[in-house]
Design an enzyme around this catalytic site. Structure first.
Site, PDB file in Angstrom:
ATOM      1  N   CYS A   1       0.813  -1.204   0.000  1.00 29.54           N
ATOM      2  CA  CYS A   1       0.000   0.000   0.000  1.00 29.54           C
ATOM      3  C   CYS A   1       0.845   1.252   0.000  1.00 29.54           C
ATOM      4  O   CYS A   1       2.070   1.214   0.000  1.00 29.54           O
ATOM      5  CB  CYS A   1      -0.937   0.009   1.209  1.00 29.54           C
ATOM      6  SG  CYS A   1      -0.091  -0.315   2.763  1.00 29.54           S
TER       7      CYS A   1
ATOM      8  N   GLY B   1      -1.208   0.602  -4.757  1.00 25.79           N
ATOM      9  CA  GLY B   1      -2.371  -0.160  -4.309  1.00 25.79           C
ATOM     10  C   GLY B   1      -3.599   0.228  -5.093  1.00 25.79           C
ATOM     11  O   GLY B   1      -3.981   1.406  -5.110  1.00 25.79           O
TER      12      GLY B   1
ATOM     13  N   ASN C   1       1.616   1.110   6.028  1.00 29.16           N
ATOM     14  CA  ASN C   1       2.227   0.528   4.832  1.00 29.16           C
ATOM     15  C   ASN C   1       3.251  -0.505   5.284  1.00 29.16           C
ATOM     16  O   ASN C   1       4.151  -0.186   6.063  1.00 29.16           O
ATOM     17  CB  ASN C   1       2.915   1.618   3.998  1.00 29.16           C
ATOM     18  CG  ASN C   1       3.785   1.044   2.898  1.00 29.16           C
ATOM     19  OD1 ASN C   1       3.502  -0.033   2.371  1.00 29.16           O
ATOM     20  ND2 ASN C   1       4.844   1.755   2.548  1.00 29.16           N
ATOM     21  N   GLY C   2       3.123  -1.739   4.812  1.00 27.12           N
ATOM     22  CA  GLY C   2       4.106  -2.769   5.146  1.00 27.12           C
ATOM     23  C   GLY C   2       3.465  -4.032   5.672  1.00 27.12           C
ATOM     24  O   GLY C   2       2.289  -4.311   5.420  1.00 27.12           O
TER      25      GLY C   2
ATOM     26  N   TYR D   1      11.425  -1.818  -8.667  1.00 24.88           N
ATOM     27  CA  TYR D   1      10.102  -2.065  -9.239  1.00 24.88           C
ATOM     28  C   TYR D   1       8.993  -1.164  -8.726  1.00 24.88           C
ATOM     29  O   TYR D   1       8.235  -0.598  -9.505  1.00 24.88           O
ATOM     30  CB  TYR D   1       9.721  -3.532  -8.994  1.00 24.88           C
ATOM     31  CG  TYR D   1       8.412  -3.940  -9.628  1.00 24.88           C
ATOM     32  CD1 TYR D   1       8.349  -4.330 -10.959  1.00 24.88           C
ATOM     33  CD2 TYR D   1       7.230  -3.934  -8.889  1.00 24.88           C
ATOM     34  CE1 TYR D   1       7.141  -4.711 -11.545  1.00 24.88           C
ATOM     35  CE2 TYR D   1       6.016  -4.316  -9.467  1.00 24.88           C
ATOM     36  CZ  TYR D   1       5.982  -4.697 -10.792  1.00 24.88           C
ATOM     37  OH  TYR D   1       4.796  -5.059 -11.361  1.00 24.88           O
TER      38      TYR D   1
END
Length: 464
Positions: A15, A41, A114-115, A255
């Protein structure tokens, strides 16, 4: 993994988070910030706005433009936090869509994460035994329960207490009635940056590209283990532990991040271009053209072409409008999934020896289909150069590669992979080259090397 991305065998990160402090249009700024982070996301999103201590939540499944329509009025408020979600831990469920809003006798607060917390199972079991009741299956909710266990602690100390118990890669935004707390994990695995608009409107974002969308100026990256408190009186920084390392996830550079983002002051496009140059210098080949797989491989393809002197061409075009409507296709369409997403420019590749640059090989399915498409379009040779090392190990910190069975390089030698995808030659970027290009010694390369920066708890064996 979403069905769409499963068909295309893509990597996905969990996210992105965005926050605004001290702006009368905080929710509108958050909308545009999340739009810039949409690549992180695409399954769900949400915004919590705080107006004079009262919090308003709007969230839903879909893209930011689908959940927040153009005719909809935003909740007014001076502070806001937002979230775009790709489901890994917890699955895709409306109850897991963030930000979370908690109503509490000591004051309402909201949280976005996030994570991935790798000791989530152990912590949830412990908290449930102590009486906690979870409203979602997301690991993000854990911090809120830990924070509220000791009512005698002030907010910062409660956050410190909670963060010390968490293991994994994470960045949190926590909003109360009059402030925002921004937190990064002690290993620095997930990014989080601070920006400013004017003199006193502070912006927080997973990537610096989001600052451009709202006219913010980059201030600095948050440090590993840091808790940054933002109030009307300014900024205050503290750390929840002294044992910190700056092990940024290498896949953020390779990426996940947009090319116009900077991570630890290194531009993502610059890094990818240098990766391509490295591949050309150490893994050259006789060829006629260089092409990249859109979009994250294009910078590396440009670098390879510049270093090798082989012309760069647009030999492949990505259909950017396949979107969320491609959810439950027939088996026939599943077999044509790559063809629906990528189109080969036959006039460019026909009769040519092609150097194909891609950012990674995960399962090998997409690479094999792309090579097949190029050969069917008349390419005489296809030499594949990968701008990352071989992915041989699962990631447990927020990337959706969690089993060895998914990874072709874990099961086959490099030549075995080459034969599987039917390429004339295949080379990967070495791990040492990542650190050389970035000019850093600390970097999380666990998915390449198997050396994890944390213990793995219920996710697997502990690191040696």
């Amino acid at each position: 993994m979403s069905e769409l991305n499963e068909f295309f065998n893509e990597l996905n990160e969990e996210c992105g988070i965005f926050g605004v402090f001290n702006s009368p249009i905080s929710s509108e700024l958050t909308y545009y910030g999340l739009h810039a982070l949409q690549h992180r996301g695409q399954e769900a999103c949400g915004i919590v706005t705080c107006n004079k201590g009262e919090m308003f939540l709007k969230k839903g499944e879909g893209l930011i433009t689908e959940v927040f329509t153009k005719n909809e009025q935003f909740h007014e408020g001076e502070n806001a936090i937002g979230h775009v979600r790709y489901s890994t831990a917890g699955g895709n469920n409306i109850n897991n869509v963030q930000p979370f809003l908690f109503r509490h006798s000591t004051g309402d607060f909201s949280l976005a994460h996030n994570g991935n917390i790798i000791n989530s199972k152990e912590l949830k079991l412990e908290l449930e035994r102590e009486g906690s009741i979870f409203q979602s299956t997301s690991d993000s909710e854990i911090l809120a329960h830990i924070m509220k266990k000791d009512q005698d602690l002030n907010r910062v100390e409660a956050i410190k207490r909670g963060l010390k118990k968490l293991q994994g890669g994470f960045a949190f935004l926590i909003m109360t009635h009059d402030r925002i707390y921004a937190c990064r994990d002690k290993n620095g695995l997930r990014p989080l940056s601070l920006g400013i608009i004017g003199e006193s409107t502070y912006i927080l974002a997973s990537e610096t590209c989001a600052f451009n969308s709202v006219g913010a100026k980059f201030v600095r990256d948050l440090l590993p283990g840091e808790i940054l408190t933002i109030t009307k009186n300014g900024l205050r920084s503290t750390f929840y532990t002294e044992k910190c390392n700056n092990n940024m996830c290498a896949m953020e550079y390779i990426y996940f991040s947009r090319p116009d983002s900077d991570i630890d002051l290194v531009n993502v496009h610059y890094f990818r271009k240098q990766s391509g140059k490295y591949l050309a210098k150490y893994f050259p080949c006789d060829a006629d053209i260089v092409i990249g797989v859109p979009d994250s491989s294009l910078s590396a393809a440009i670098g390879y072409a510049e270093e090798s002197g082989i012309p760069y061409e647009v030999g492949m075009v990505k259909n950017k409008y396949i979107g969320r409507t491609f959810i439950q296709p027939s088996q026939e369409l599943r077999d044509k999934s790559v063809r629906m997403k990528l189109s080969i420019v036959k006039q460019i590749v026909e009769g040519k020896r092609v150097v194909l640059i891609d950012d990674s090989i995960v399962r090998g399915t997409t690479s094999r289909k792309i090579v097949s498409l190029l050969r069917n379009a008349g390419a005489t040779e296809v030499h594949l150069r990968i701008a990352s090392p071989e992915i041989k190990f699962p990631c447990y910190y927020g990337v959706d590669i969690s089993t060895l069975d998914e990874l072709i390089s874990a099961r086959k030698t490099k030549d075995g992979v080459r034969k599987e995808i039917n390429a004339d030659s295949l080379e990967f970027l070495p791990i040492d080259a990542l650190k050389e290009i970035l000019n850093r010694t600390e970097l999380c390369t666990a998915c390449f090397s198997g050396h994890y920066p944390t213990d793995l708890f219920s996710y697997g064996k502990k690191k040696e």
